[in-house]
Write a protein that holds these residues in place. Structure first.
Motif, PDB file in Angstrom:
ATOM      1  N   SER A  85       0.839  -1.205   0.000  1.00 17.57           N
ATOM      2  CA  SER A  85       0.000   0.000   0.000  1.00 17.57           C
ATOM      3  C   SER A  85       0.875   1.257   0.000  1.00 17.57           C
ATOM      4  CB  SER A  85      -0.944  -0.010   1.203  1.00 17.57           C
ATOM      5  OG  SER A  85      -0.256  -0.435   2.341  1.00 17.57           O
ATOM      6  N   HIS A  86       2.201   1.051  -0.214  1.00 20.86           N
ATOM      7  CA  HIS A  86       3.129   2.195  -0.220  1.00 20.86           C
ATOM      8  C   HIS A  86       4.070   2.124  -1.413  1.00 20.86           C
ATOM      9  CE1 HIS A  86       2.059   2.797   4.035  1.00 20.86           C
ATOM     10  NE2 HIS A  86       2.190   1.491   4.158  1.00 20.86           N
ATOM     11  N   GLY A  87       3.631   1.536  -2.532  1.00 21.06           N
ATOM     12  CA  GLY A  87       4.534   1.316  -3.663  1.00 21.06           C
ATOM     13  C   GLY A  87       5.165   2.610  -4.165  1.00 21.06           C
ATOM     14  N   ALA A  88       6.493   2.585  -4.340  1.00 15.88           N
ATOM     15  CA  ALA A  88       7.192   3.785  -4.830  1.00 15.88           C
ATOM     16  C   ALA A  88       8.396   3.364  -5.663  1.00 15.88           C
ATOM     17  CB  ALA A  88       7.651   4.657  -3.663  1.00 15.88           C
ATOM     18  N   VAL A  89       8.561   4.054  -6.796  1.00 17.87           N
ATOM     19  CA  VAL A  89       9.702   3.811  -7.684  1.00 17.87           C
ATOM     20  C   VAL A  89      10.467   5.124  -7.810  1.00 17.87           C
ATOM     21  CG1 VAL A  89      10.403   3.236 -10.052  1.00 17.87           C
ATOM     22  CG2 VAL A  89       8.463   2.032  -8.991  1.00 17.87           C
ATOM     23  N   LEU A  90      11.788   5.039  -7.767  1.00 22.06           N
ATOM     24  CA  LEU A  90      12.630   6.223  -7.980  1.00 22.06           C
ATOM     25  C   LEU A  90      13.681   5.874  -9.030  1.00 22.06           C
ATOM     26  CD1 LEU A  90      13.155   9.113  -7.031  1.00 22.06           C
ATOM     27  CD2 LEU A  90      14.826   8.182  -5.418  1.00 22.06           C
ATOM     28  N   ASN A  91      13.653   6.616 -10.140  1.00 23.78           N
ATOM     29  CA  ASN A  91      14.609   6.390 -11.228  1.00 23.78           C
ATOM     30  C   ASN A  91      15.673   7.484 -11.176  1.00 23.78           C
ATOM     31  OD1 ASN A  91      13.024   4.231 -12.243  1.00 23.78           O
ATOM     32  ND2 ASN A  91      11.696   5.693 -13.305  1.00 23.78           N
ATOM     33  N   VAL A  92      16.942   7.083 -11.152  1.00 23.35           N
ATOM     34  CA  VAL A  92      17.997   8.099 -11.034  1.00 23.35           C
ATOM     35  C   VAL A  92      18.393   8.597 -12.421  1.00 23.35           C
ATOM     36  CG1 VAL A  92      20.299   8.633 -10.169  1.00 23.35           C
ATOM     37  CG2 VAL A  92      18.802   7.099  -8.863  1.00 23.35           C
ATOM     38  N   SER A  93      18.195   9.902 -12.634  1.00 24.82           N
ATOM     39  CA  SER A  93      18.570  10.559 -13.882  1.00 24.82           C
ATOM     40  C   SER A  93      19.814  11.392 -13.605  1.00 24.82           C
ATOM     41  CB  SER A  93      17.392  11.392 -14.408  1.00 24.82           C
ATOM     42  OG  SER A  93      17.733  12.030 -15.612  1.00 24.82           O
ATOM     43  N   SER A  94      19.892  12.587 -14.173  1.00 26.69           N
ATOM     44  CA  SER A  94      21.097  13.415 -14.017  1.00 26.69           C
ATOM     45  C   SER A  94      20.831  14.799 -14.596  1.00 26.69           C
ATOM     46  CB  SER A  94      22.252  12.768 -14.793  1.00 26.69           C
ATOM     47  OG  SER A  94      23.339  13.661 -14.911  1.00 26.69           O
ATOM     48  N   VAL A  95      21.642  15.781 -14.171  1.00 24.03           N
ATOM     49  CA  VAL A  95      21.589  17.090 -14.847  1.00 24.03           C
ATOM     50  C   VAL A  95      21.915  16.933 -16.332  1.00 24.03           C
ATOM     51  CG1 VAL A  95      22.085  18.569 -12.853  1.00 24.03           C
ATOM     52  CG2 VAL A  95      23.994  17.563 -14.148  1.00 24.03           C
ATOM     53  N   SER A  96      22.623  15.853 -16.681  1.00 22.92           N
ATOM     54  CA  SER A  96      22.985  15.608 -18.090  1.00 22.92           C
ATOM     55  C   SER A  96      21.756  15.388 -18.966  1.00 22.92           C
ATOM     56  CB  SER A  96      23.891  14.376 -18.199  1.00 22.92           C
ATOM     57  OG  SER A  96      25.013  14.515 -17.381  1.00 22.92           O
ATOM     58  N   SER A  97      20.579  15.175 -18.352  1.00 26.80           N
ATOM     59  CA  SER A  97      19.358  14.954 -19.141  1.00 26.80           C
ATOM     60  C   SER A  97      18.911  16.227 -19.849  1.00 26.80           C
ATOM     61  CB  SER A  97      18.225  14.450 -18.245  1.00 26.80           C
ATOM     62  OG  SER A  97      17.835  15.461 -17.335  1.00 26.80           O
ATOM     63  N   LYS A  98      19.411  17.378 -19.423  1.00 25.86           N
ATOM     64  CA  LYS A  98      18.856  18.655 -19.938  1.00 25.86           C
ATOM     65  C   LYS A  98      19.856  19.523 -20.671  1.00 25.86           C
ATOM     66  CE  LYS A  98      15.422  19.054 -16.256  1.00 25.86           C
ATOM     67  NZ  LYS A  98      16.028  18.233 -15.200  1.00 25.86           N
ATOM     68  N   VAL A  99      21.115  19.160 -20.657  1.00 23.45           N
ATOM     69  CA  VAL A  99      22.120  20.034 -21.299  1.00 23.45           C
ATOM     70  C   VAL A  99      23.039  19.202 -22.194  1.00 23.45           C
ATOM     71  CG1 VAL A  99      22.167  21.737 -19.427  1.00 23.45           C
ATOM     72  CG2 VAL A  99      23.705  19.753 -19.324  1.00 23.45           C
ATOM     73  N   ALA A 100      23.666  19.891 -23.153  1.00 19.00           N
ATOM     74  CA  ALA A 100      24.687  19.217 -23.957  1.00 19.00           C
ATOM     75  C   ALA A 100      26.017  19.272 -23.204  1.00 19.00           C
ATOM     76  CB  ALA A 100      24.819  19.911 -25.303  1.00 19.00           C
ATOM     77  N   GLN A 101      26.767  18.187 -23.268  1.00 18.36           N
ATOM     78  CA  GLN A 101      28.089  18.142 -22.632  1.00 18.36           C
ATOM     79  C   GLN A 101      29.080  17.613 -23.669  1.00 18.36           C
ATOM     80  OE1 GLN A 101      26.697  15.605 -19.388  1.00 18.36           O
ATOM     81  NE2 GLN A 101      27.049  17.260 -17.929  1.00 18.36           N
ATOM     82  N   PRO A 102      30.293  18.148 -23.692  1.00 20.09           N
ATOM     83  CA  PRO A 102      31.228  17.787 -24.757  1.00 20.09           C
ATOM     84  C   PRO A 102      31.475  16.275 -24.845  1.00 20.09           C
ATOM     85  CG  PRO A 102      32.123  19.549 -23.386  1.00 20.09           C
ATOM     86  CD  PRO A 102      30.877  19.086 -22.717  1.00 20.09           C
ATOM     87  N   GLU A 103      31.395  15.767 -26.049  1.00 21.09           N
ATOM     88  CA  GLU A 103      31.731  14.373 -26.360  1.00 21.09           C
ATOM     89  C   GLU A 103      30.907  13.357 -25.582  1.00 21.09           C
ATOM     90  OE1 GLU A 103      36.023  14.124 -26.104  1.00 21.09           O
ATOM     91  OE2 GLU A 103      36.150  16.009 -27.222  1.00 21.09           O
ATOM     92  N   ARG A 104      29.699  13.764 -25.196  1.00 17.68           N
ATOM     93  CA  ARG A 104      28.794  12.831 -24.520  1.00 17.68           C
ATOM     94  C   ARG A 104      27.513  12.773 -25.353  1.00 17.68           C
ATOM     95  NH1 ARG A 104      28.311  13.614 -18.034  1.00 17.68           N
ATOM     96  NH2 ARG A 104      29.162  11.541 -17.654  1.00 17.68           N
ATOM     97  N   TRP A 105      27.166  11.590 -25.831  1.00 15.85           N
ATOM     98  CA  TRP A 105      25.922  11.407 -26.599  1.00 15.85           C
ATOM     99  C   TRP A 105      24.996  10.389 -25.937  1.00 15.85           C
ATOM    100  CZ3 TRP A 105      25.990  11.934 -32.620  1.00 15.85           C
ATOM    101  CH2 TRP A 105      26.677  13.104 -32.989  1.00 15.85           C
ATOM    102  N   THR A 106      25.528   9.238 -25.570  1.00 12.87           N
ATOM    103  CA  THR A 106      24.629   8.185 -25.061  1.00 12.87           C
ATOM    104  C   THR A 106      24.120   8.503 -23.663  1.00 12.87           C
ATOM    105  OG1 THR A 106      26.383   6.854 -24.039  1.00 12.87           O
ATOM    106  CG2 THR A 106      25.881   6.391 -26.348  1.00 12.87           C
ATOM    107  N   TYR A 107      25.027   8.982 -22.797  1.00 15.26           N
ATOM    108  CA  TYR A 107      24.641   9.178 -21.392  1.00 15.26           C
ATOM    109  C   TYR A 107      23.548  10.244 -21.244  1.00 15.26           C
ATOM    110  CZ  TYR A 107      25.063   9.987 -16.360  1.00 15.26           C
ATOM    111  OH  TYR A 107      24.791  10.155 -15.025  1.00 15.26           O
ATOM    112  N   PRO A 108      23.741  11.468 -21.807  1.00 16.24           N
ATOM    113  CA  PRO A 108      22.664  12.459 -21.680  1.00 16.24           C
ATOM    114  C   PRO A 108      21.353  11.985 -22.324  1.00 16.24           C
ATOM    115  CG  PRO A 108      24.703  13.526 -22.344  1.00 16.24           C
ATOM    116  CD  PRO A 108      24.941  12.052 -22.458  1.00 16.24           C
ATOM    117  N   ALA A 109      21.448  11.323 -23.480  1.00 19.14           N
ATOM    118  CA  ALA A 109      20.219  10.833 -24.136  1.00 19.14           C
ATOM    119  C   ALA A 109      19.524   9.807 -23.243  1.00 19.14           C
ATOM    120  CB  ALA A 109      20.558  10.220 -25.500  1.00 19.14           C
ATOM    121  N   SER A 110      20.317   8.941 -22.619  1.00 20.60           N
ATOM    122  CA  SER A 110      19.703   7.921 -21.759  1.00 20.60           C
ATOM    123  C   SER A 110      19.048   8.564 -20.541  1.00 20.60           C
ATOM    124  CB  SER A 110      20.731   6.867 -21.327  1.00 20.60           C
ATOM    125  OG  SER A 110      21.645   7.377 -20.377  1.00 20.60           O
ATOM    126  N   LYS A 111      19.687   9.594 -19.985  1.00 18.79           N
ATOM    127  CA  LYS A 111      19.142  10.211 -18.770  1.00 18.79           C
ATOM    128  C   LYS A 111      17.899  11.055 -19.091  1.00 18.79           C
ATOM    129  CE  LYS A 111      21.749   8.221 -15.853  1.00 18.79           C
ATOM    130  NZ  LYS A 111      21.166   7.343 -14.805  1.00 18.79           N
TER     131      LYS A 111
END
Ligand SMILES: NC(=O)c1ccc[n+]([C@@H]2O[C@H](COP(=O)([O-])OP(=O)(O)OC[C@H]3O[C@@H](n4cnc5c(N)ncnc54)[C@H](O)[C@@H]3O)[C@@H](O)[C@H]2O)c1
Length: 259
Positions: A126-152
């Motif tokens: 009766s208390h089900g809760a899910v927490l998915n860990v994302s990152s600030v990388s989900s909202k900004v471009a970072q040099p030479e990073r494509w998969t990680y920000p897209a995944s987040k």
């Protein structure tokens, strides 16, 4: 009375520093905690915190089902899922198709598969809760990073979809987006130099330093507790003000016109 007394929590990828911060906060709030990770070396530290370690590759449906069955057998319930397991498999434009698929498999698809396997037990809580860990990388471009920000970024959207479809079962789903946090990677890259890590992070975090794992843990424990009973489908920034800051950072730019 702890806010999570009597509840059983699963934390994927909990074998390293940020994981420890989350596991410790859940334990402190009274939950029984099971860490599912492929990092055997981290098992000892997890056990010393007082949690259970279950060697599990989250990309294996069989292993995930065995994990959930094992928790059901041992604790009779599963109330909380924290999807924290991640790979930093990212070579920007050079990333191969196979690497893209591997990165998205761990960082996004496995979150959905873990929740799918846990769903019957989450529904019984009766208390089900899910927490998915994302990152600030989900909202900004970072040099030479494509998969990680897209995944987040996908994690934030997946969280909204999960929140909508699991709400009728009384299960809340949120994401948590840390900024730079003192972690295994930072420990390794800086040679254990926390002061230098804080100095590097200072210009783009309003708090002038990286977060501690315990500061991620305390917000995680709140979000999966009944104290957050009206919070679902939300992305919580635990980023020391990283996402509040614009390109001008916190240095007044106008005076530079008169210099
Ligand atoms: N380090 C930071 O500053 C930072 C910033 C923002 C967000 N985050 C997020 O915080 C979380 C923890 O990050 P971290 O830096 O501590 O990472 P980490 O690499 O230290 O920990 C990730 C854990 O996931 C586990 N893992 C990887 N693949 C797995 C698989 N197939 N099955 C099971 N476990 C698997 C690893 O063994 C490891 O223990 C991640 O979700 C990350 O995206 C971290």
């Amino acid at each position: 009375m702890g806010s999570l007394d009597g509840r059983s929590a699963l934390v994927t990828g909990g074998s390293t520093l940020i994981g420890h911060g989350v596991v410790s906060a859940l334990l402190e709030a009274g939950a029984e905690v099971t860490v599912a990770d492929i990092d055997e070396a981290g098992a000892e530290s997890v056990l010393s915190l007082g949690a259970t370690f279950a060697h599990t590759d989250v990309t294996s449906d069989d292993q995930v089902q065995a994990l959930v069955d094992g928790m059901h057998e041992r604790f009779g319930r599963l109330d909380i899922v924290v999807n924290l397991a991640t790979v930093y498999l990212d070579r920007g434009i050079e990333t191969t198709r196979a690497e893209w698929i591997d990165a998205l498999n761990v960082n996004v698809v496995s979150m959905a598969m873990v929740v799918q396997a846990a769903l019957p037990l989450l529904r019984d809580s009766s208390h089900g809760a899910v927490l998915n860990v994302s990152s600030v990388s989900s909202k900004v471009a970072q040099p030479e990073r494509w998969t990680y920000p897209a995944s987040k970024a996908a994690v934030v959207q997946l969280t909204r979809s999960m929140a909508m479809d699991l709400a009728p079962d009384g299960i809340r789903v949120n994401s948590l987006s840390p900024g730079w946090t003192w972690s295994r990677v930072m420990d390794q890259l800086s040679g254990g130099d926390r002061d230098r890590t804080d100095q590097v992070a200072s210009p783009f975090h309003l708090i002038g330093r990286v977060a501690d794992p315990a500061e991620i843990g305390s917000v995680a424990a709140f979000l999966v507790s009944d104290a957050a009973s009206a919070v679902t489908g939300a992305d919580w920034a635990v980023d020391g003000g990283y996402s509040a800051m614009g390109p001008e950072q916190s240095v007044p730019a106008i005076p530079q016109l008169m210099a």
